[in-house]
Scaffold this motif. Sequence first.
Motif, PDB file in Angstrom:
ATOM      1  N   ILE A  52      34.376  28.138  50.033  1.00 52.18           N
ATOM      2  CA  ILE A  52      33.244  27.942  50.595  1.00 52.18           C
ATOM      3  C   ILE A  52      32.149  28.833  50.049  1.00 52.18           C
ATOM      4  CG2 ILE A  52      32.252  27.866  52.943  1.00 52.18           C
ATOM      5  CD1 ILE A  52      34.927  27.557  53.994  1.00 52.18           C
ATOM      6  N   VAL A  56      28.921  30.640  54.530  1.00 46.21           N
ATOM      7  CA  VAL A  56      29.802  31.564  55.308  1.00 46.21           C
ATOM      8  C   VAL A  56      28.893  32.347  56.250  1.00 46.21           C
ATOM      9  CG1 VAL A  56      31.337  33.443  55.141  1.00 46.21           C
ATOM     10  CG2 VAL A  56      31.227  31.497  53.396  1.00 46.21           C
ATOM     11  N   ALA A  57      29.334  32.161  57.486  1.00 51.81           N
ATOM     12  CA  ALA A  57      28.727  33.049  58.666  1.00 51.81           C
ATOM     13  C   ALA A  57      29.329  34.356  58.459  1.00 51.81           C
ATOM     14  CB  ALA A  57      29.194  32.660  59.843  1.00 51.81           C
ATOM     15  N   ALA A 116      37.085  35.366  62.993  1.00 54.35           N
ATOM     16  CA  ALA A 116      36.587  36.551  62.436  1.00 54.35           C
ATOM     17  C   ALA A 116      35.741  36.015  61.194  1.00 54.35           C
ATOM     18  CB  ALA A 116      37.903  37.324  61.623  1.00 54.35           C
ATOM     19  N   PRO A 154      33.211  37.673  57.685  1.00 51.28           N
ATOM     20  CA  PRO A 154      33.056  38.915  56.849  1.00 51.28           C
ATOM     21  C   PRO A 154      31.905  39.656  57.278  1.00 51.28           C
ATOM     22  CG  PRO A 154      33.013  36.910  55.549  1.00 51.28           C
ATOM     23  CD  PRO A 154      32.839  36.602  57.078  1.00 51.28           C
ATOM     24  N   PHE A 178      41.363  33.782  55.896  1.00 50.46           N
ATOM     25  CA  PHE A 178      40.706  33.649  54.882  1.00 50.46           C
ATOM     26  C   PHE A 178      40.543  34.826  53.618  1.00 50.46           C
ATOM     27  CE2 PHE A 178      38.009  35.665  57.749  1.00 50.46           C
ATOM     28  CZ  PHE A 178      37.129  36.567  57.134  1.00 50.46           C
ATOM     29  N   ILE A 181      34.345  32.203  50.469  1.00 52.12           N
ATOM     30  CA  ILE A 181      35.681  32.635  50.956  1.00 52.12           C
ATOM     31  C   ILE A 181      36.689  31.586  50.816  1.00 52.12           C
ATOM     32  CG2 ILE A 181      34.793  34.028  53.006  1.00 52.12           C
ATOM     33  CD1 ILE A 181      35.201  31.649  54.738  1.00 52.12           C
ATOM     34  N   THR A 186      39.977  29.475  52.318  1.00 53.10           N
ATOM     35  CA  THR A 186      40.550  29.680  53.505  1.00 53.10           C
ATOM     36  C   THR A 186      41.883  29.054  53.515  1.00 53.10           C
ATOM     37  OG1 THR A 186      39.819  27.639  54.229  1.00 53.10           O
ATOM     38  CG2 THR A 186      38.561  29.180  54.926  1.00 53.10           C
ATOM     39  N   ARG A 187      42.651  29.169  54.377  1.00 53.24           N
ATOM     40  CA  ARG A 187      44.081  28.569  54.799  1.00 53.24           C
ATOM     41  C   ARG A 187      44.195  27.071  54.694  1.00 53.24           C
ATOM     42  NH1 ARG A 187      46.795  32.391  59.376  1.00 53.24           N
ATOM     43  NH2 ARG A 187      47.188  33.869  58.066  1.00 53.24           N
ATOM     44  N   ARG A 188      43.014  26.534  55.351  1.00 50.17           N
ATOM     45  CA  ARG A 188      42.790  25.057  55.467  1.00 50.17           C
ATOM     46  C   ARG A 188      42.723  24.497  53.929  1.00 50.17           C
ATOM     47  NH1 ARG A 188      40.471  21.601  59.346  1.00 50.17           N
ATOM     48  NH2 ARG A 188      39.684  23.669  60.432  1.00 50.17           N
TER      49      ARG A 188
HETATM   50  P1  AMP Z   1      40.484  27.543  58.400  1.00 48.45           P
HETATM   51  O1  AMP Z   1      41.788  27.761  57.373  1.00 48.45           O
HETATM   52  O2  AMP Z   1      39.256  26.371  58.022  1.00 48.45           O
HETATM   53  O3  AMP Z   1      41.045  27.540  59.928  1.00 48.45           O
HETATM   54  O4  AMP Z   1      39.563  28.894  58.351  1.00 48.45           O
HETATM   55  C1  AMP Z   1      40.307  30.294  58.642  1.00 48.45           C
HETATM   56  C2  AMP Z   1      39.374  31.247  59.007  1.00 48.45           C
HETATM   57  O5  AMP Z   1      38.329  31.318  57.995  1.00 48.45           O
HETATM   58  C3  AMP Z   1      38.523  30.963  60.231  1.00 48.45           C
HETATM   59  O6  AMP Z   1      39.185  31.094  61.381  1.00 48.45           O
HETATM   60  C4  AMP Z   1      37.353  31.836  60.030  1.00 48.45           C
HETATM   61  O7  AMP Z   1      37.615  33.107  60.163  1.00 48.45           O
HETATM   62  C5  AMP Z   1      37.122  31.835  58.479  1.00 48.45           C
HETATM   63  N1  AMP Z   1      36.166  30.869  58.029  1.00 48.45           N
HETATM   64  C6  AMP Z   1      36.086  29.564  57.604  1.00 48.45           C
HETATM   65  N2  AMP Z   1      34.933  28.861  57.510  1.00 48.45           N
HETATM   66  C7  AMP Z   1      34.009  29.942  57.679  1.00 48.45           C
HETATM   67  C8  AMP Z   1      32.410  29.983  57.507  1.00 48.45           C
HETATM   68  N3  AMP Z   1      31.873  29.029  57.106  1.00 48.45           N
HETATM   69  N4  AMP Z   1      31.970  31.099  57.668  1.00 48.45           N
HETATM   70  C9  AMP Z   1      32.789  32.135  58.168  1.00 48.45           C
HETATM   71  N5  AMP Z   1      33.991  32.207  58.328  1.00 48.45           N
HETATM   72  C10 AMP Z   1      34.548  31.123  58.260  1.00 48.45           C
END
Ligand code: AMP
Length: 147
Positions: free
Chosen positions: A19, A24-25, A47, A49, A115, A128, A130-132
């Motif tokens: 992402i 990213v927030a 959480a 950054p 993440f 970032i 992420t696990r997703r």
């Molecule tokens: P996910 O694997 O999509 O559940 O994301 C895992 C973690 O990454 C979330 O719980 C957030 O802490 C962080 N995260 C995912 N997308 C964002 C985003 N666009 N901005 C900030 N943090 C994010």
Amino acid sequence: MLDLSNFDLSTIPVTENMIDAEKVAHVQLQNPLEHALLVLTKTGYNAVPVLDLDGKFCGTISKSVIVEAMFGLEQIEVDQLYDKKVEDVMEEDIPTVRIDDSLEKALHVLIDHSFACVLDHQDKMVGIYTRREMLKQLRNEYYQQRS
Ligand code: AMP
């Protein structure tokens, strides 16, 4: 069964499905905890950054550390949300990956963190992973093998 012998995470750049930083927030070091809690609540993330004014990665802040910071000796002290800053309570010892790393490096970070922040060589956060996204990658491989 999923055969991962030809699925080489070390050949896939971490930047491929990350992402991007602009989506990213994040919060900044000097923000009061009240602002961080607002960002976390509105986005629904546990959480996010923490960056300095130059966009350099400094750590992460989570809802749980903010709630912990509000606990006084006898009761929750809401004033702490205004008195304390993000830099006072954030977690700094967070593993990161570099812009030229592969998904193999991210895999190890994602075991213990939801993440991984991707940094350039000046420590600026460029995105970032992420696990997703990692699970999507595995799902794609799984269905490719079955088809
Ligand atoms: P996910 O694997 O999509 O559940 O994301 C895992 C973690 O990454 C979330 O719980 C957030 O802490 C962080 N995260 C995912 N997308 C964002 C985003 N666009 N901005 C900030 N943090 C994010």
